[in-house]
Design a protein around this motif. Structure first.
Motif, PDB file in Angstrom:
ATOM      1  N   PHE A   1     -12.528  25.635  11.037  1.00 44.10           N
ATOM      2  CA  PHE A   1     -13.401  26.772  11.208  1.00 44.10           C
ATOM      3  C   PHE A   1     -13.006  27.676  12.329  1.00 44.10           C
ATOM      4  O   PHE A   1     -12.022  27.430  13.151  1.00 44.10           O
ATOM      5  CB  PHE A   1     -14.810  26.037  12.154  1.00 44.10           C
ATOM      6  CG  PHE A   1     -15.522  25.107  11.093  1.00 44.10           C
ATOM      7  CD1 PHE A   1     -16.345  25.834  10.375  1.00 44.10           C
ATOM      8  CD2 PHE A   1     -15.597  23.829  10.936  1.00 44.10           C
ATOM      9  CE1 PHE A   1     -17.115  25.095   9.426  1.00 44.10           C
ATOM     10  CE2 PHE A   1     -16.134  23.062  10.200  1.00 44.10           C
ATOM     11  CZ  PHE A   1     -17.173  23.624   9.180  1.00 44.10           C
TER      12      PHE A   1
ATOM     13  N   ARG B   1     -15.975  30.233   7.224  1.00 46.87           N
ATOM     14  CA  ARG B   1     -16.108  29.024   7.970  1.00 46.87           C
ATOM     15  C   ARG B   1     -15.804  29.430   9.434  1.00 46.87           C
ATOM     16  O   ARG B   1     -15.029  29.831   9.934  1.00 46.87           O
ATOM     17  CB  ARG B   1     -15.038  27.895   7.690  1.00 46.87           C
ATOM     18  CG  ARG B   1     -15.114  27.472   6.343  1.00 46.87           C
ATOM     19  CD  ARG B   1     -13.899  26.638   5.929  1.00 46.87           C
ATOM     20  NE  ARG B   1     -13.772  25.490   6.710  1.00 46.87           N
ATOM     21  CZ  ARG B   1     -14.460  24.153   6.066  1.00 46.87           C
ATOM     22  NH1 ARG B   1     -15.026  24.370   5.083  1.00 46.87           N
ATOM     23  NH2 ARG B   1     -14.317  23.087   6.953  1.00 46.87           N
TER      24      ARG B   1
ATOM     25  N   ILE C   1     -20.871  27.020   7.368  1.00 50.08           N
ATOM     26  CA  ILE C   1     -19.853  27.418   6.106  1.00 50.08           C
ATOM     27  C   ILE C   1     -20.843  28.501   5.308  1.00 50.08           C
ATOM     28  O   ILE C   1     -21.876  28.073   4.800  1.00 50.08           O
ATOM     29  CB  ILE C   1     -19.322  26.425   5.530  1.00 50.08           C
ATOM     30  CG1 ILE C   1     -18.856  25.344   6.167  1.00 50.08           C
ATOM     31  CG2 ILE C   1     -18.656  26.632   4.317  1.00 50.08           C
ATOM     32  CD1 ILE C   1     -18.471  23.928   5.565  1.00 50.08           C
TER      33      ILE C   1
END
Length: 465
Positions: A37, A113, A141
């Protein structure tokens, strides 16, 4: 004089507690980044028309509006009454994410992300464990047009990794699906959207209030459901799987008992796929289960939903929650942006863990690893050179500049939670050595000056027992 008082509804910590809090933040950040992420930050305030996409309701009553003194003076001078503030403090990180993705849609790579760890603000009524300013730690996401349900399996894997790293005891990630819920209640004849939402709202409180309260509420005047229907609702809502195979068996049983609801069949299929991938991602089966009472944000989530609880401290409630939504930014763009995400309310979680005795700050742990005391005034240059050597070697080091009795300096290090003291007296300077005193183990040893950094790294890497 003005009395120094902390505003109500905030979590203000002393340094040892702040160190523990910061390390939890670091562990969460590290976990999010390990799963690929990317970080973003959004302003603490947003335009009011962006933040409040729907007027009225509980959300607007909890919002802190922002108005500059210049704007206030201008509105008063014009005599037009009190102006509507143009800005408001964010009350969560989801609405700012929606605005961010809609605004930068053509500059982002999808699936997008992101993780975000920032303070948010709500006008909560001050009470124990409820805060007006608090940290949220979110991951989401977001897809463009479509987002495979396979991504829903990553959230339990992230949760498992983070709470394993934080080491606050055994936990269970409880998983459900809103489509399965919708199909089940439609089979029971509870198909009106408002009635169904109200029933789900009550069922979502089952673990807090118990089955008797739910039974009384659903058969009461507000709902008036038949006794047989209520018992079916209770039986369904109390389903908890005991293993991975048990979860699959329970899904099959629900599907067989259904009258053929498309929504229920879709929810079952999604849960099967999510459970299979959660297992493939290495989450131990004792750390996740089905819980058919979990619904989460009733108007927001549309598919998979999650809640995480500590097995040995159920009174704390959910420590991490989230789920799947169909369209993140429908208020701001015509593009369809489905997503899935989770959120950890860290301020409340930290407070609860501290109250439950699961965070020990009694040792006064410090981010400072070594103190270099002033053994003799004439050796100050040598001691500062040692300080620079340690810092250059990546050791967090504090130097005593004002001197004083050595015993007092050692007591300072102990009270401040500094584990090591690096003593450099006349004998050490002459021998080219440093004496290291470990205040935690009540031990000391002497090492060559050019090996002091490596020696400290070895000691710091070993766990205290």
């Amino acid at each position: 004089m003005i009395s120094p008082r902390t505003p109500s509804g905030v979590l203000e910590l002393l340094p040892p507690e702040q160190v523990a809090f910061q390390r939890m933040l670091d562990a969460i950040r590290s976990g999010y980044e390990r799963f690929g992420f990317l970080p973003i930050e959004t302003p603490v305030f947003e335009r009011s028309d962006v933040l409040l996409t729907k007027t009225g309701g509980e959300t607007e009553r909890q919002v802190y509006f922002v108005q500059s003194t210049g704007a206030l003076e201008k509105s008063r001078g014009e005599g037009a009454g009190e102006a509507v503030p143009e800005m408001a403090l964010r009350f969560d990180l989801t609405v700012p994410l929606a605005r961010y993705v809609a605004e930068h849609e053509h500059q982002l790579t999808f699936p997008f992300r992101r993780y975000q760890m920032q303070r948010v603000y709500r006008g909560e009524r001050p009470q124990r464990g409820r805060f007006r300013e608090f940290y949220q730690c979110d991951v989401d996401i977001v897809g463009s047009g479509e987002l495979s349900v396979r991504h829903d399996a990553e959230c339990p894997a992230v949760i498992n990794a983070i709470f394993t790293d934080v080491a606050i005891g055994p936990f269970t990630i409880q998983i459900n699906n809103r489509k399965l819920l919708r199909g089940f209640y439609e089979d029971l004849g509870i198909s009106d959207p408002d009635t169904q939402a109200a029933v789900l709202r009550e069922v979502d409180k089952l673990d807090k209030r118990g089955p008797d309260h739910l039974r009384q509420t659903l058969t009461g005047d507000g709902f008036g459901l038949g006794a047989e229907v209520v018992e079916q609702v209770l039986g369904f809502a109390q389903v908890r799987s005991g293993s991975h195979q048990d979860a699959l068996d329970r899904l099959q049983a629900v599907e067989i008992a259904s009258s053929g609801s498309d929504a229920l069949a879709e929810g079952v299929a999604e849960l099967r796929e999510v459970l299979a991938l959660v297992r493939a991602l290495g989450v131990p089966e004792e750390n996740y289960c089905l819980n058919f009472s979990i619904a989460r944000g009733l108007d927001y989530y549309t598919g998979t939903v999650y809640e995480t609880t500590l097995d040995e401290h159920p009174e704390i409630g959910s420590i991490c929650s989230g789920g799947r939504y169909d369209n993140l930014a429908g208020q701001y763009t015509r593009s369809r942006l489905p997503g899935v995400g989770i959120s950890i309310g860290l301020s409340r979680l930290f407070w609860q863990l501290r109250e439950a005795g699961l965070i020990d700050v009694s040792l006064g742990e410090s981010t400072v690893q070594v103190l270099v005391p002033q053994v003799a005034a004439e050796l100050l240059d040598d001691q500062l050179a040692l300080t620079a050597q340690l810092r250059h070697g990546g050791i967090n080091t504090e130097a005593v500049l004002d001197g004083g009795k050595l015993g007092k300096q050692l007591r300072y290090a102990d009270r401040a939670g500094i584990r090591f003291v690096a003593l450099l007296g006349a004998q050490e300077v002459a021998d080219g050595t440093v004496t290291l005193k470990d205040l935690r183990r009540q031990d000391q040893f002497t090492v060559p000056r050019d090996e002091v950094v490596s020696a400290l790294r070895v000691e710091l890497a070993q766990p205290l027992v």
